[in-house]
Design an enzyme around this catalytic site. Structure first.
Site, PDB file in Angstrom:
ATOM      1  N   LYS A  30     -16.918  48.305  75.098  1.00  0.00           N
ATOM      2  CA  LYS A  30     -15.993  48.200  76.219  1.00  0.00           C
ATOM      3  C   LYS A  30     -16.549  47.317  77.339  1.00  0.00           C
ATOM      4  CE  LYS A  30     -13.560  51.075  79.631  1.00  0.00           C
ATOM      5  NZ  LYS A  30     -13.463  52.422  80.239  1.00  0.00           N
ATOM      6  N   GLN A  31     -17.814  47.506  77.657  1.00  0.00           N
ATOM      7  CA  GLN A  31     -18.432  46.791  78.772  1.00  0.00           C
ATOM      8  C   GLN A  31     -19.933  46.742  78.562  1.00  0.00           C
ATOM      9  OE1 GLN A  31     -17.196  50.287  81.328  1.00  0.00           O
ATOM     10  NE2 GLN A  31     -18.941  49.597  82.528  1.00  0.00           N
ATOM     11  N   GLU A  79     -17.896  53.239  76.921  1.00  0.00           N
ATOM     12  CA  GLU A  79     -17.152  54.473  76.680  1.00  0.00           C
ATOM     13  C   GLU A  79     -16.379  54.441  75.356  1.00  0.00           C
ATOM     14  OE1 GLU A  79     -16.512  55.707  81.364  1.00  0.00           O
ATOM     15  OE2 GLU A  79     -14.977  54.546  80.329  1.00  0.00           O
ATOM     16  N   TRP A  96     -19.684  55.832  89.800  1.00  0.00           N
ATOM     17  CA  TRP A  96     -20.966  55.126  89.849  1.00  0.00           C
ATOM     18  C   TRP A  96     -20.785  53.647  90.168  1.00  0.00           C
ATOM     19  CZ3 TRP A  96     -23.049  51.562  86.013  1.00  0.00           C
ATOM     20  CH2 TRP A  96     -22.175  51.289  84.961  1.00  0.00           C
ATOM     21  N   ASP A  97     -19.540  53.184  90.153  1.00  0.00           N
ATOM     22  CA  ASP A  97     -19.240  51.798  90.521  1.00  0.00           C
ATOM     23  C   ASP A  97     -19.828  51.450  91.887  1.00  0.00           C
ATOM     24  OD1 ASP A  97     -17.526  52.755  88.550  1.00  0.00           O
ATOM     25  OD2 ASP A  97     -15.809  51.610  89.226  1.00  0.00           O
TER      26      ASP A  97
END
Length: 772
Positions: A600-601, A488, A357-358
């Site tokens: 994580k992000q 994640e 999906w990046d």
């Protein structure tokens, strides 16, 4: 964090040879042209630590899944871009000694990646065990002017001896992927041919039966004069080469030119591959190395004209942004809608070279602004072509009636990721694909894409979300259970805010897109809905979900909750973590990570980035100030989103801090993982941090808007973008923003919420400070 790359505006420079850094440098100095690429492995023999990597786009192998416990619905394979034939190899022997930088005494080593002209140059001196010393200069590139061709110019000069120099240029197809699940080699030989100075080998992948023919032609020069020579053929298993010897004296320069080509059965009939490869080699060899290099330089000059970012006053930042742009264009050129962008591009094997999906969330914005419209459109068409597979993926998980679940990881549209918490639960990727369609149309104004391709995809995605939610009698709202958000470090959670908000947005946008197509193309609209067995009741069902979706939030803190129960976790800030325990993904058990509050992000903040127009600054600030201190940024995709949001909040210090994390992520090996390959997709985030962050560029109501600031360390920065037929050069200083229109298209431009008419082939200069 490493700091051995020398600062330079146009070049990536390594001085001195450190074997411990070699795999990192192999990634950093990688080459590619969108059709093929390679890590910066040495041409000559190297017995030290290395990760050999040559790759051909679109050619993959379905490596059988390796898991301890099989779950129903698991993909049977993990698709991997293959380590293909190594065409750069040149064995060098001085009398009876093989040149090997792992055993020789190396001095004056220098490696330079010239980003302006698109080539890699390496020079060094080597003292062999016998005491013989020689000097080597190598220049090579993968042509973007002719993306099937690569070339090497390799020069050797004896410094203190005379003797016999034996060279063996070769093509080695007996290779394997380091990440092979069962240590299997993925290629079989079909045929080979060696004739004089030319050598060819045709290989076929097991199972998928792709065929690739790799060929080369060699020329030999002494002190610039071309030599006639008769090489001896060398054949081994999946290996072709030629060997010959030259008597040399001290200070005589021997130069081997090797022109190579990779042709794939994706683009040529299998039975014609060898013949066509010979034709490509003949044409490239007739041009010669210097002409091919000039074409390469000219092609790169054209790309830089469209996409360069110029930073005045900070050489390190200038080098970093150009490196990121350079690697993005080496990875994807947009010529082929069957190709996409792997997270490592052509620089390593991690993530299998597959599509994530990046691409939609991070790469599409970059290509929209820096390349012809067809390039970003092809990224969307790639997904449209795989819609049938997305429907099959959903059916495997029990969804019906044309619901589409796009894969987390894919080559051909079929899901090939096998970690259950991602394969089955990280379903927000579906929304990123819908958002990319919206983003493309918002930027280009090309609403015809909806009737041609987009609406069909949006309906499939909307049907998935409709079936994925369920009604909660307890809440009297729709909920979404058992998902993994962008963070994640949280698996199998209920009501991830980002996933819920993205799902309802998809339902809204699919409804709006349908109305647009119905109005503009009623015949196409009716035909499409009929072919999809679409019932108007579906719109009603979608509207009910939109109205009654549950979104977790905490009214006391005034924030959206990442998911149900997030505040039940022990709330510790990242700043209170001992340095010895970071990164947590390398220092902590997975159980401990899952029970922690650490992120994580960007997760909630990813949603606020996508849909910022729906939220006021106070809401954005409360959520940013809560979630960022809990974010460890252990995904390369994280810092850019935080940089853009910080800029939106006028938090210039933090905006620049996060920009630095993403800009030099690979050049400085910030996460200690560059040796596996570069973080190609996050490089687009670096561009976003400058253009959407520092320049504050947005598209609203079909118009470009800017809300710029100048980082303290910079004197100015400028960039070029294409927008709806115009090519704009934007220059930002402390006191002004200058926008020059290099095309004959009139535009209305917003700067800090004031509007200015910008005529074609004209410019405007706005007092930046006066508008604050």
């Amino acid at each position: 964090m490493k700091n051995y790359i020398k600062a330079d505006e146009w070049n990536i420079i390594e001085e001195g040879f450190d074997p411990h850094l070699n795999k990192i440098s192999e990634s950093i100095f990688s080459l590619g042209n969108g059709r093929m690429g390679q890590r910066a492995n040495f041409e000559e023999t190297y017995t030290g630590e290395t990760l050999l990597g040559n790759y051909v786009a679109g050619v993959y192998y379905p490596d059988k899944t390796r898991v301890g416990w099989w779950k129903n619905g698991y993909p049977e394979y993990f698709a991997k871009v293959l380590n293909a034939a190594n065409w750069v190899g040149i064995e060098v022997k001085i009398d009876d000694e093989i040149l090997d930088l792992a055993t020789a005494e190396v001095s004056d080593f220098k490696r330079v990646l010239n980003m302006q002209a698109g080539y890699l140059e390496r020079t060094f001196s080597a003292r062999l065990k016998s005491g013989k010393t020689l000097k080597v200069k190598s220049t090579r590139f993968c042509s973007i002017a002719d993306d099937e061709v690569g070339a090497i110019c390799y020069s050797i000069t004896p410094l203190n001896f005379e003797g016999k120099l034996t060279l063996m240029p070769f093509i080695d197809g007996d290779v394997k992927n380091q990440d092979s699940n069962y240590d299997e080699k993925f290629w079989d030989k079909v045929t080979d041919e060696i004739s004089g100075t030319e050598a060819y080998i045709k290989l076929r992948t097991k199972k998928t039966e792709f065929e690739v023919c790799t060929g080369s032609n060699i020329e030999l020069y002494k002190n610039g004069e071309k030599l006639d020579f008769n090489p001896e053929a060398v054949r081994k298993e999946k290996f072709v080469g030629q060997t010959f010897s030259v008597d040399v004296k001290a200070n005589e320069e021997i130069t081997l030119v090797k022109i190579a080509a990779n042709l794939s059965s994706e683009n040529y009939p299998k039975e014609a591959l060898l013949k066509d490869t010979k034709s490509v080699i003949a044409k490239a060899s007739a041009k010669g190395f210097d002409t091919l290099l000039k074409e390469q330089s000219d092609a790169w000059a054209a790309k830089w004209e469209e996409s360069d970012i110029i930073i005045e006053g900070d050489v390190s930042a200038q080098q970093a942004i150009r490196f990121n742009i350079f690697q993005l264009f080496q990875t994807y050129t947009g010529k082929d809608d069957r190709l996409n962008i792997g997270p490592k591009g052509f620089t390593g094997e991690k993530y299998g070279g597959s599509t994530y999906w990046d691409t939609e969330a991070y790469c599409v914005p970059f290509y929209l602004a820096t390349a012809p419209q067809e390039v970003s459109k092809n990224l969307l068409v790639y997904r449209h072509k795989q819609l049938g597979k997305a429907i099959e993926n959903a059916e495997k998980l029990g969804f019906k009636h044309g619901a589409a679940l796009y894969p987390m990881v894919t080559m051909n549209g079929e899901e090939c990721h096998n970690e259950w918490e991602i394969t089955f639960e990280e379903i927000h990727r579906n929304g990123a694909i819908a958002f990319a369609i919206f983003n493309y149309i918002r930027y280009t104004g090309d609403e015809s894409y909806l009737s041609d391709f987009g609406l069909e995809v949006l309906i499939g995605i909307a049907r998935f979300w409709k079936q994925r939610v369920n009604w909660s009698n307890d809440k009297q709202q729709y909920v979404m259970l058992g998902v993994t958000g962008p963070n994640e470090y949280e698996n199998n959670v209920n009501n991830n805010w980002y996933t819920n908000i993205l799902a309802t947005w998809c339902l809204k946008y699919a409804t709006e897109a349908a109305e647009i197509v119905k109005t503009q193309q009623p015949e196409k609209y009716n035909h499409l809905l009929k072919s999809l067995n679409f019932d108007q009741q579906e719109f009603t069902d979608w509207a009910d979900i939109i109205e009654k979706m549950y979104y977790p939030q905490d009214e006391k803190l005034g924030i959206f909750l990442q998911q149900d129960g997030y505040l039940d976790k022990e709330q510790i800030l990242v700043k209170d973590l001992p340095a010895s325990e970071r990164p947590i993904n390398q220092k902590w058990s997975w159980d401990r990570i899952l029970r922690s509050c650490f992120i994580k992000q960007a997760d909630v903040l990813q949603g606020l980035y996508f849909f910022e127009e729906d939220y006021d600054l106070d809401t954005l600030k409360r959520n940013f100030d809560f979630y960022e201190p809990r974010t460890v940024h252990e995904s390369s995709l994280s810092p850019c989103v935080h940089s853009i949001l910080a800029a939106k909040l006028n938090d210039e210090a933090r905006a620049y801090e996060f920009y630095l994390r993403t800009a030099r992520l690979d050049l400085d090996d910030y996460n200690n993982d560059t040796e596996d390959g570069l973080h190609i997709t996050s490089m687009a985030g670096t561009w976003m941090s400058v253009v959407e962050g520092f320049a504050g560029m947005r598209v609203r109501d079909g118009k470009l808007h800017f809300n710029p600031f100048l980082p303290d360390k910079w004197k100015s920065f400028s960039f070029t973008i294409g927008f709806r037929g115009a090519t704009l050069k934007i220059n930002i200083t402390e006191n002004s923003i200058n926008i020059k229109n290099n095309a004959g298209v009139d535009l209305e431009i917003g700067v800090r919420n004031q509007f200015f008419n910008l005529a074609g082939n004209a410019e405007i200069n706005v007092n930046n400070a006066a508008l604050v």
